[in-house]
Design an enzyme around this catalytic site. Structure first.
Site, PDB file in Angstrom:
ATOM      1  N   GLU A  17       0.836  -1.202   0.000  1.00  0.00           N
ATOM      2  CA  GLU A  17       0.000   0.000   0.000  1.00  0.00           C
ATOM      3  C   GLU A  17       0.873   1.255   0.000  1.00  0.00           C
ATOM      4  OE1 GLU A  17      -3.732  -0.259   1.745  1.00  0.00           O
ATOM      5  OE2 GLU A  17      -3.387   1.432   3.094  1.00  0.00           O
ATOM      6  N   THR A  48      -4.040   4.840  -1.292  1.00  0.00           N
ATOM      7  CA  THR A  48      -5.093   5.291  -0.379  1.00  0.00           C
ATOM      8  C   THR A  48      -5.741   6.595  -0.866  1.00  0.00           C
ATOM      9  OG1 THR A  48      -3.605   6.561   1.014  1.00  0.00           O
ATOM     10  CG2 THR A  48      -3.913   4.247   1.602  1.00  0.00           C
ATOM     11  N   ALA A  51      -8.957  11.122   3.766  1.00  0.00           N
ATOM     12  CA  ALA A  51     -10.253  11.093   4.433  1.00  0.00           C
ATOM     13  C   ALA A  51     -11.135  12.272   4.020  1.00  0.00           C
ATOM     14  CB  ALA A  51     -10.053  11.088   5.940  1.00  0.00           C
ATOM     15  N   HIS A  76      -8.113   3.443  -3.890  1.00  0.00           N
ATOM     16  CA  HIS A  76      -9.126   3.555  -2.832  1.00  0.00           C
ATOM     17  C   HIS A  76     -10.042   4.735  -3.170  1.00  0.00           C
ATOM     18  CE1 HIS A  76      -6.545   1.494   0.514  1.00  0.00           C
ATOM     19  NE2 HIS A  76      -6.289   0.981  -0.674  1.00  0.00           N
ATOM     20  N   ARG A 106     -16.340   3.795   2.890  1.00  0.00           N
ATOM     21  CA  ARG A 106     -17.088   4.954   3.362  1.00  0.00           C
ATOM     22  C   ARG A 106     -16.134   6.037   3.860  1.00  0.00           C
ATOM     23  NH1 ARG A 106     -19.871   4.837   8.960  1.00  0.00           N
ATOM     24  NH2 ARG A 106     -17.673   5.207   9.418  1.00  0.00           N
ATOM     25  N   ASP A 108     -13.858   7.471   7.501  1.00  0.00           N
ATOM     26  CA  ASP A 108     -14.235   7.801   8.886  1.00  0.00           C
ATOM     27  C   ASP A 108     -15.073   9.071   8.894  1.00  0.00           C
ATOM     28  OD1 ASP A 108     -12.958   5.628  10.106  1.00  0.00           O
ATOM     29  OD2 ASP A 108     -11.026   6.647   9.981  1.00  0.00           O
TER      30      ASP A 108
HETATM   31  P1  FAD Z   1     -18.907   0.631   5.911  1.00  0.00           P
HETATM   32  O1  FAD Z   1     -18.802  -0.674   5.244  1.00  0.00           O
HETATM   33  O2  FAD Z   1     -19.950   1.557   5.429  1.00  0.00           O
HETATM   34  O3  FAD Z   1     -19.130   0.344   7.478  1.00  0.00           O
HETATM   35  C1  FAD Z   1     -19.054   1.418   8.420  1.00  0.00           C
HETATM   36  C2  FAD Z   1     -19.856   1.054   9.670  1.00  0.00           C
HETATM   37  O4  FAD Z   1     -21.234   1.065   9.351  1.00  0.00           O
HETATM   38  C3  FAD Z   1     -19.568  -0.339  10.229  1.00  0.00           C
HETATM   39  O5  FAD Z   1     -19.612  -0.253  11.631  1.00  0.00           O
HETATM   40  C4  FAD Z   1     -20.734  -1.165   9.705  1.00  0.00           C
HETATM   41  O6  FAD Z   1     -21.033  -2.287  10.542  1.00  0.00           O
HETATM   42  C5  FAD Z   1     -21.858  -0.148   9.723  1.00  0.00           C
HETATM   43  N1  FAD Z   1     -22.923  -0.413   8.743  1.00  0.00           N
HETATM   44  C6  FAD Z   1     -22.763  -0.751   7.440  1.00  0.00           C
HETATM   45  N2  FAD Z   1     -23.966  -0.891   6.846  1.00  0.00           N
HETATM   46  C7  FAD Z   1     -24.907  -0.634   7.796  1.00  0.00           C
HETATM   47  C8  FAD Z   1     -26.331  -0.604   7.811  1.00  0.00           C
HETATM   48  N3  FAD Z   1     -27.040  -0.891   6.709  1.00  0.00           N
HETATM   49  N4  FAD Z   1     -26.954  -0.298   8.969  1.00  0.00           N
HETATM   50  C9  FAD Z   1     -26.245   0.002  10.096  1.00  0.00           C
HETATM   51  N5  FAD Z   1     -24.894  -0.001  10.132  1.00  0.00           N
HETATM   52  C10 FAD Z   1     -24.235  -0.326   9.010  1.00  0.00           C
HETATM   53  N6  FAD Z   1      -9.942   5.330   5.122  1.00  0.00           N
HETATM   54  C11 FAD Z   1      -9.596   6.414   4.355  1.00  0.00           C
HETATM   55  O7  FAD Z   1      -9.955   7.554   4.693  1.00  0.00           O
HETATM   56  N7  FAD Z   1      -8.861   6.259   3.205  1.00  0.00           N
HETATM   57  C12 FAD Z   1      -8.440   5.035   2.773  1.00  0.00           C
HETATM   58  O8  FAD Z   1      -7.785   4.934   1.737  1.00  0.00           O
HETATM   59  C13 FAD Z   1      -8.780   3.887   3.557  1.00  0.00           C
HETATM   60  N8  FAD Z   1      -8.396   2.632   3.184  1.00  0.00           N
HETATM   61  C14 FAD Z   1      -8.787   1.550   3.926  1.00  0.00           C
HETATM   62  C15 FAD Z   1      -8.424   0.256   3.496  1.00  0.00           C
HETATM   63  C16 FAD Z   1      -8.779  -0.862   4.233  1.00  0.00           C
HETATM   64  C17 FAD Z   1      -8.399  -2.233   3.746  1.00  0.00           C
HETATM   65  C18 FAD Z   1      -9.505  -0.707   5.453  1.00  0.00           C
HETATM   66  C19 FAD Z   1      -9.867  -1.920   6.282  1.00  0.00           C
HETATM   67  C20 FAD Z   1      -9.884   0.560   5.882  1.00  0.00           C
HETATM   68  C21 FAD Z   1      -9.535   1.703   5.130  1.00  0.00           C
HETATM   69  N9  FAD Z   1      -9.909   2.992   5.513  1.00  0.00           N
HETATM   70  C22 FAD Z   1      -9.555   4.079   4.759  1.00  0.00           C
HETATM   71  C23 FAD Z   1     -10.668   3.204   6.762  1.00  0.00           C
HETATM   72  C24 FAD Z   1     -12.198   3.144   6.554  1.00  0.00           C
HETATM   73  O9  FAD Z   1     -12.589   4.202   5.716  1.00  0.00           O
HETATM   74  C25 FAD Z   1     -12.875   3.253   7.936  1.00  0.00           C
HETATM   75  O10 FAD Z   1     -12.626   2.100   8.679  1.00  0.00           O
HETATM   76  C26 FAD Z   1     -14.348   3.626   7.946  1.00  0.00           C
HETATM   77  O11 FAD Z   1     -14.709   3.956   9.296  1.00  0.00           O
HETATM   78  C27 FAD Z   1     -15.308   2.514   7.502  1.00  0.00           C
HETATM   79  O12 FAD Z   1     -15.270   2.354   6.160  1.00  0.00           O
HETATM   80  P2  FAD Z   1     -16.030   1.104   5.467  1.00  0.00           P
HETATM   81  O13 FAD Z   1     -15.873   1.245   4.038  1.00  0.00           O
HETATM   82  O14 FAD Z   1     -15.623  -0.167   6.113  1.00  0.00           O
HETATM   83  O15 FAD Z   1     -17.550   1.453   5.908  1.00  0.00           O
END
Ligand code: FAD
Length: 289
Positions: A17, A48, A51, A76, A106, A108
């Site tokens: 990455e 990446t 945010a 990403h 999504r 943070d």
């Molecule tokens: P989601 O899949 O939308 O989940 C977020 C939360 O919502 C979870 O708690 C989930 O259980 C909950 N949820 C989902 N659907 C529902 C629903 N229908 N009803 C109620 N709750 C629900 N961040 C950056 O800013 N830039 C990056 O490049 C980046 N790269 C990443 C790469 C990896 C491999 C990982 C693991 C994380 C990365 N992140 C990055 C961090 C990530 O953006 C955060 O962890 C963020 O808080 C969640 O993103 P997500 O896509 O998992 O969200």
């Protein structure tokens, strides 16, 4: 090349990455980092996305450089600070530049303000659905072996993950973990929910103590006692911490491969020397089919 096709190949996939520069003046250094890491022949390189959406043009630019070096790029894309129209514009740019792999996230939620604002996506699953509808992208998404910090119950988190996968994900990449048993347990639980797409194990070689404090505060990742002892003993000696962090990550990767895991993503974060060490440590192991 689509990552899902890459993951279907025989052998072990090892990817790295990188993060894009925030300032234009840092671009040459970032390009140099990409060149050095690409020269190690990783299966793919992920780039990446800031945010706040601030580095989005540079994510596409760096991903394009990666592909010019003959390595598949995974761009990403976080939707938390973008409107649907802005997301559409980024996807158009990716398509224009021949980048066919997207990690749909999504991001943070920023403190203050209203989320989601009108014309925004609330969850990554909505972004996945949108990307799927827009064309021929290979779509990855994030998953959390220890559960996502916002979700109180792990089972609910896996139900949300299943819904996200059903929107059109081709593969998943995990949040970093330091105890492989947590990952094996997670694989059983998601399989029980019917998630059958490839899961890439995310491994972070911890090379300084600041990094580890930040990770634990943000993601709630648990440090097993064996790893905690390493951090406690070596964190005030940066070269020793780096050596121990790379050795620990290597050991984790070897255990994963020995137990049948076929894809590992290493969070080397713009450190070509760390990426090189990991590749050297796996030189014979990676040849095994
Ligand atoms: P989601 O899949 O939308 O989940 C977020 C939360 O919502 C979870 O708690 C989930 O259980 C909950 N949820 C989902 N659907 C529902 C629903 N229908 N009803 C109620 N709750 C629900 N961040 C950056 O800013 N830039 C990056 O490049 C980046 N790269 C990443 C790469 C990896 C491999 C990982 C693991 C994380 C990365 N992140 C990055 C961090 C990530 O953006 C955060 O962890 C963020 O808080 C969640 O993103 P997500 O896509 O998992 O969200």
């Amino acid at each position: 090349m689509k990552i899902v096709d890459q993951l279907a190949r025989p052998g072990v996939s090892v990817s790295f990455e990188v993060f894009p520069p925030k300032k234009e003046t840092d671009f040459p250094r970032a390009e140099q980092v990409v060149r050095e890491i690409a020269s190690l022949s990783p299966s793919y390189l992920s780039v990446t996305f800031g945010a706040g959406g601030g580095t989005s043009p540079n994510t596409v630019r760096i991903a394009e450089r990666v592909q010019q070096l003959g390595v598949p790029a995974l761009a990403h894309l976080t939707c938390v600070s973008l409107t649907r129209d802005q997301v559409a514009a980024v996807l158009d740019r990716l398509k224009e530049h021949g980048i066919e792999n997207v990690l749909a996230l999504r991001g943070d939620i920023p403190s203050g303000g209203t989320f989601p604002a009108p014309r925004q996506y609330r969850y990554a699953s909505e972004l996945v659905r949108e990307i799927k509808e827009r064309g021929d992208f290979c779509i990855g998404a994030a998953c959390y072996p220890e559960g996502h910090v916002e979700c109180e119950h792990k089972e609910d988190d896996i139900d949300h993950l299943k819904a996200k996968v059903d929107c059109g994900c081709d593969f998943l990449t995990t949040q970093m973990f330091f105890d492989n048993n947590v990952f094996y347990n997670f694989l059983y639980r998601i399989l029980a929910k019917g998630i059958r797409i490839p899961v890439v194990a995310g491994i972070m070689p911890v090379t300084n103590s600041r990094q580890i404090r930040r990770i634990c505060a943000l993601s709630g990742t648990v440090l097993p006692p064996r790893f905690k002892a390493i951090v406690d003993r070596f964190s005030d000696n940066p070269p020793a911490m780096k050596q121990a962090g790379v050795a620990y990550a290597t050991e984790q990767i070897i255990d994963l491969i020995a137990n049948g895991v076929r894809a590992v993503h290493v969070y080397t974060m713009n450190k070509p020397d760390v990426a090189r060490k990991i590749i050297e440590n796996l030189s014979e192991i990676r040849k095994i089919r």
